[in-house]
Design an enzyme around this catalytic site. Structure first.
Site, PDB file in Angstrom:
ATOM      1  N   CYS A  56     -13.385  -7.360  17.017  1.00 20.54           N
ATOM      2  CA  CYS A  56     -14.773  -6.889  16.853  1.00 20.54           C
ATOM      3  C   CYS A  56     -15.497  -7.695  15.790  1.00 20.54           C
ATOM      4  CB  CYS A  56     -14.791  -5.409  16.466  1.00 20.54           C
ATOM      5  SG  CYS A  56     -14.050  -4.341  17.700  1.00 20.54           S
ATOM      6  N   ARG A 133     -15.450  -2.524  25.254  1.00 23.49           N
ATOM      7  CA  ARG A 133     -16.435  -3.584  24.981  1.00 23.49           C
ATOM      8  C   ARG A 133     -17.422  -3.633  26.149  1.00 23.49           C
ATOM      9  NH1 ARG A 133     -14.184  -5.881  20.571  1.00 23.49           N
ATOM     10  NH2 ARG A 133     -11.916  -5.696  20.482  1.00 23.49           N
TER      11      ARG A 133
END
Ligand code: BEZ
Length: 219
Positions: A56, A133
């Protein structure tokens, strides 16, 4: 909001291409924001699994690096995870300190999973506590134009989001489609003919045609 009834439970209708994006009002690192605040701009709404995680972090650096190129295309970025605003602020400050990159876009603190649920960002097969995601490209009229889902373990490709935006905006501006791996400046696809007469005419129109159904042209 439109609801789908599955067995005993009513689940919210998930986003669909070509349909209005689910509206929301959410707390973010830049105050309260609503979907309607983005009317007139394109919006890339994206979720990440959790703050202070390595993949991330690389993605936040990546999104921050393309933010100005997106702005030039009238596109805003809006991140989301189920972490708190304090966590987001601490992580964004850490990214600036450790990577020298300022994160210019707001991040939703979706602690009660309101937005994540509306957009189907939680994939129980991957995680029941984190958002996957997910990326939603929403146009200036609030319509969902693209959806991209990546697994927890794979960081997303920033070039592809720029390419996707360029392709969507080219389609809107010129009424054409774009081929696989298309890049701005390359030939585009003339939409397929709807009638036999159209098919005959397009062969004569001077396009670069492989056959009646497959024609390219320069813009
Ligand atoms: C990461 O961002 O590194 C990560 C987050 C959740 C699962 C796996 C990796």
């Amino acid at each position: 909001m439109e609801e789908l009834v599955t067995g005993e439970q009513a689940a919210p209708a998930l986003p669909r291409l070509g349909s209005p994006a689910p509206s929301f009002e959410a707390e973010t690192t830049q105050g309260t924001l609503r979907l309607e605040d983005y009317r007139g701009s394109w919006l890339i709404l994206f979720s990440h699994p959790a703050d202070f995680t390595p993949v991330c972090t690389t993605e936040f650096v990546g999104f921050a690096e393309i933010a100005s190129q997106l702005r030039e295309r009238n596109v805003e970025l809006l991140g989301l995870s189920v972490d708190s605003t304090y966590s987001h602020i601490a992580w964004v400050r850490n990214i600036e300190e450790k990577f020298g990159i300022e994160v210019p876009f707001p991040v939703i603190a979706d602690l009660n999973k309101d937005v994540a649920t509306k957009y189907g960002m939680i994939m129980p097969g991957e995680s029941t506590t984190e958002t996957s995601r997910c990326v939603f490209v929403i146009d200036p009229e609030g319509v969902v134009r693209a959806m991209v889902y990546y697994p927890l373990t794979t960081g997303r490709n920033m070039d592809e989001f720029l390419r996707l935006i360029d392709a969507l905006q080219t389609t809107d501006e010129h009424g054409v489609a774009t081929p696989a791996n298309w890049r701005p400046g390359e030939k585009v696809i003339v939409p397929p003919p709807k009638t036999a007469e159209d098919a005959e005419e397009r062969v004569k129109a001077g396009y670069e045609c492989k056959d009646w159904y497959f024609c390219l042209k320069d813009l």
